[in-house]
Design a protein around this motif. Structure first.
Motif, PDB file in Angstrom:
ATOM      1  N   PRO A   1     -35.425  10.912  -8.665  1.00 28.87           N
ATOM      2  CA  PRO A   1     -35.538   9.630  -7.943  1.00 28.87           C
ATOM      3  C   PRO A   1     -34.531   9.522  -6.806  1.00 28.87           C
ATOM      4  O   PRO A   1     -34.821   8.914  -5.783  1.00 28.87           O
ATOM      5  N   GLU A   2     -33.345  10.152  -6.976  1.00 28.79           N
ATOM      6  CA  GLU A   2     -32.307  10.053  -5.935  1.00 28.79           C
ATOM      7  C   GLU A   2     -32.494  11.108  -4.830  1.00 28.79           C
ATOM      8  O   GLU A   2     -31.950  10.962  -3.742  1.00 28.79           O
ATOM      9  N   GLY A   3     -33.175  12.200  -5.114  1.00 32.14           N
ATOM     10  CA  GLY A   3     -33.300  13.289  -4.139  1.00 32.14           C
ATOM     11  C   GLY A   3     -33.882  14.532  -4.802  1.00 32.14           C
ATOM     12  O   GLY A   3     -35.043  14.541  -5.214  1.00 32.14           O
ATOM     13  N   ILE A   4     -33.089  15.600  -4.918  1.00 37.73           N
ATOM     14  CA  ILE A   4     -33.532  16.809  -5.598  1.00 37.73           C
ATOM     15  C   ILE A   4     -32.373  17.376  -6.410  1.00 37.73           C
ATOM     16  O   ILE A   4     -31.204  17.172  -6.080  1.00 37.73           O
ATOM     17  N   ALA A   5     -32.730  18.035  -7.517  1.00 37.20           N
ATOM     18  CA  ALA A   5     -31.764  18.752  -8.342  1.00 37.20           C
ATOM     19  C   ALA A   5     -32.133  20.232  -8.305  1.00 37.20           C
ATOM     20  O   ALA A   5     -33.304  20.591  -8.453  1.00 37.20           O
TER      21      ALA A   5
END
Length: 843
Positions: free
Chosen positions: A225-229
């Protein structure tokens, strides 16, 4: 975790094992001791309306590596219904852990929904912070490097493993922009994969080389949800190992696919073939696909009489004791003999897990003995019939074979020679050229050729000795008569040389007419009386340039005048031979030459010259040339006779011998010793045949008469260039009928002598031969890139070759010009007039 509102869980994907932390078990109301379960245990607690969405979220995480973010209702054991928020990420497999899903579960039942939004946000943030902290602790202990990026491409998490790969600390990167910190990555495949995962919100997997670090990385990129892991680890060692394995596999396949033998690999358990090289199709006469499909065909093809023995021997394949010869029946009904060897291949534990083998077609070997005997008999017959004397010596110098001609020339029966040392039979030869050359040939493994006189037999011998592993093969000829003829020729040449020297001395003693010519006034002044040279009374030499040219024979006047004009215009020395009209009406030959003196600016001012009466010399030169032509014709006739005898008798015998030795070579491949002996015999025959052809061609170039001058030059140059390792360039224009037989022969001999000088003295690597016909002249040029010719060699009289070339050209009023080239090399230019012979000379 200490709070009962948050717990962690882990799903091992390979065996579908779900593990809950104690806090997680309390969140969902499980009070029994912690033990592993399957996701179905969780699905069984979920509200029936939430089961399908929960099952789908887990399936997507397992199948696609998608992150979990779902809320569902759970029925606790105390009968209450709680709302649970599940978060999870996919963690890739590594060397010590299988692939898994890891995440947290939050009890959000009591979270205010509407009125307490601010408080709910704080609680959620605290829960998320606590979950992130727990996730961070877990991510620090995983073997993969891990980073998380927000949608602004800033690092929000970096574990120690990732930081160590970057050569940084986590604190160096948190909050920093990835493409600011790593600008070299812009445009790389990593860059495009990260952007695709961020934009399309889909999991991405990438294996790629990163040039700045000279490493390969495996990346698993999860949208969050915040970006990418991003989970990644260094796979450089694996990639290098894969590259090495591919290179070795390719080398093995290229080798196996191109050898004449059949290379095969089979399993130990079933005997199935893993690999059979393409040579199987040639030898067995069956497609390789058949043997892969039905391994039993290998055994079925074995001759029935050989099959039991081969099957018994095959039991030793795993111990390395299998080495069999047997027959096979091909589909076309033919029988082939096979030599089959096998050896075991072991794994790292020493256990045999493969059998490798090599099968070779040895059919010809079984027929070789009879052919060897027949060819050996034919070889003996041939050696007995050749006109050369021939014998062989072993490494100790003892006779092992002597043919009939050798018996005759050495005046010893072979029974008295075989087994005896050559130096004991002929002790007078010790410490002579024979002894030194034979020792040199065997010690240094080189072919020697020499001529030497042997006093006890009162004969000159031409000897060629060829070394081998067994000793020495010696061919020799009685050249006593040839030496006698050569001595006579040398005596005649010496007589000619003495007469020439006497003539030169007489010319030097002759009175010269010496004069000076002032270029500005055109006045000629007599320095010394010129009467003897021009036939004029003493003191009556012409006083002007025009008066001088009036004395010149009308046929020579134009070119002599042009020669003087060029000398005065260019300031070069003047030299000419021409005819003059004497007052008594006789014609005399004059050799005239002049040298300029120059003024302060270097311009030609006065020419000092001398005239010499060379009428007698010209007449003597004509006589010498006529004699040289007669001698050359006699030599050519003698060479033609010898060449025919060498070509017709010895050449045919050696050709038959070469055909038999080739057959023997093909049939003796399985016997290394015999094969080596046959190979040496073949090399000796080839060398002898080549020498025979070379001698015949050198003695009498039949191509000159049959094919013409250009073709004869091409044949000779090609042969010499190949033998001497020269690079030859031919620019040959076919000549017209104006080039008669005598001129063609003269040009050919000049080319032949020039090329001989290149091979013997020039140390050259390239030679260019040009033949052209223009301006009523035949022009031949031979140019090399060797060490060049010295001025003393050009002017010396010791080189019979150079003298012979000039004499051949002079016989047709032609010239041979020899000059050193820049930066290296020598150029020989022959010019032969093609019309009626010219009366003047540029010498």
């Amino acid at each position: 975790m200490s709070s009962v509102h948050v717990g962690s869980w882990e799903l091992v994907i390979g065996d579908d094992r779900l593990t809950w932390s104690d806090d997680a078990r309390r969140v969902i109301g499980l009070e029994t001791p912690a033990r592993d379960a399957s996701p179905e245990a969780l699905f069984a607690l979920a509200h029936h309306e939430d089961v399908e969405s929960l099952r789908s979220a887990f399936a997507s995480g397992v199948r696609d590596g998608s992150a979990l973010d779902i809320e569902c209702r759970i029925a606790r054991s105390d009968g209450t219904m709680r709302r649970i928020h599940l978060l999870g990420v996919h963690i890739a497999a590594d060397a010590t852990h299988p692939a898994r899903l890891w995440g947290t579960m939050h009890d959000v039942t009591d979270r205010p929904r509407i009125s307490n939004l601010v408080r709910a946000s704080d609680i959620a943030r605290a829960d998320a912070d606590e979950a992130r902290a727990e996730a961070g602790r877990i991510l620090e202990i995983v073997s993969d490097a891990f980073v998380a990026l927000d949608r602004e491409w800033r690092y929000t998490h970096v574990n120690r493993k990732a930081a160590s790969i970057f050569g940084r600390t986590p604190g160096d990167l948190i909050g920093k922009h990835i493409w600011t910190e790593f600008p070299d990555g812009i445009g790389q495949p990593f860059y495009h994969a990260y952007h695709k995962a961020m934009t399309e919100r889909e999991f991405a997997f990438l294996e790629e080389y990163y040039p700045p670090y000279d490493r390969w990385f495996e990346n698993r990129i999860h949208p969050t949800p915040e970006g990418i892991a991003i989970f990644f680890h260094d796979i450089s060692d694996r990639k290098r190992a894969e590259q090495v394995r591919r290179e070795w596999e390719e080398r093995f396949r290229q080798l196996a696919d191109n050898i004449e033998e059949v290379f095969w690999l089979s399993t130990v358990e079933t005997g199935a073939f893993i690999y059979v090289s393409p040579a199987f199709e040639t030898i067995w006469g069956r497609p390789c696909a058949d043997i892969y499909r039905a391994p039993q065909l290998w055994w079925d093809a074995i001759h029935p009489d050989d099959r039991p023995g081969v099957r018994t021997a095959a039991e030793r394949q795993a111990t390395g004791g299998y080495d069999e010869e047997y027959r096979i029946l091909r589909p076309d009904g033919t029988i082939r003999w096979i030599a089959d060897r096998a050896f075991p291949i072991r794994d790292e534990h020493g256990v045999v897990y493969r059998i490798a083998g090599v099968a070779q077609d040895i059919t010809e070997r079984h027929a070789a003995a009879e052919v060897i005997q027949r060819i050996a008999s034919g070889l003996t017959t041939t050696l007995e019939s050749i006109t050369d004397a021939f014998y062989t010596l072993d490494r100790d110098g003892q006779f092992t074979y002597v043919n009939h001609e050798a018996e005759r020339l050495m005046e010893q029966p072979r029974s008295a020679l075989l087994g005896q040392s050559v130096w004991s039979v002929f002790p007078e030869a010790v410490n002579t050229e024979f002894h030194r050359q034979f020792v040199h040939a065997m010690r240094n493994n080189v072919v020697v050729k020499f001529e030497e006189y042997y006093p006890p037999l009162l004969r000159w011998f031409e000897v060629r000795a060829y070394p081998s592993a067994q000793g020495l093969a010696v061919y020799f000829l009685d050249v006593t008569e040839r030496r006698r003829v050569l001595d006579v020729l040398r005596e005649r040449e010496e007589t000619l040389r003495q007469r020439t020297d006497q003539l030169d001395a007489a010319l030097e003693a002759a009175q010269l007419g010496v004069w000076s010519w002032d270029l500005a006034s055109n006045l000629v002044t007599t320095i010394q009386g010129s009467g003897p040279a021009t036939g004029l009374p003493e003191g009556t030499y012409p006083s002007t340039g025009e008066a001088f040219t009036a004395l010149v024979h009308p046929d020579d006047r134009v070119w002599v005048t042009n020669r003087l004009r060029v000398a005065s215009a260019t300031g070069t020395d003047y030299q000419a031979e021409f005819r003059v009209r004497a007052p008594d009406g006789s014609t005399r030959w004059i050799s005239s030459q002049g040298h300029w003196t120059r003024d302060a600016e270097g311009a030609p001012r006065v020419m000092i010259g001398a005239d010499l009466d060379i009428t007698a010399r010209r007449q003597a030169a004509q006589e010498l040339r006529a004699f040289a032509q007669r001698l050359d014709s006699a030599q050519d006739a003698e060479r033609a006779t010898i060449a025919r005898e060498v070509h017709d008798d010895l050449g045919q015998a050696l050709t038959v011998l070469r055909m038999d030795s080739s057959r023997l070579a093909r049939m003796s491949t399985s016997n290394p010793e015999l094969s080596a002996l046959v190979g040496e015999m073949t090399e000796l025959i080839d060398s002898t045949l080549q020498k025979t052809r070379s001698i015949a061609t050198a003695l009498h170039p039949s191509a000159l008469e049959d094919l013409g001058l250009a073709a004869a030059i091409e044949i000779h140059v090609t042969h010499v260039a190949r033998r001497a390792s020269l690079s030859a360039t031919l620019e040959l224009v076919p000549v017209s009928a104006r080039v008669d037989r005598e001129r063609a022969r003269a040009a050919y001999r000049v080319m032949q002598e020039s090329l001989t000088n290149v091979v013997r003295h020039a140390d050259a690597t390239q030679v260019v031969i040009r033949l052209d016909e223009h301006d009523a002249e035949l022009v031949l040029e031979v140019t090399d890139d060797g060490c060049g010719i010295r001025p003393d060699q050009l002017s010396g009289t010791g080189s019979l070759g150079l003298i012979g070339m000039r004499e051949r050209a002079a016989a047709f009023d032609g010239t041979v010009h020899i000059a050193a080239q820049e930066p290296c090399g020598t150029a020989v230019t022959l010019r032969l007039p093609l019309g009626p012979r010219a009366v003047h000379s540029d010498a």
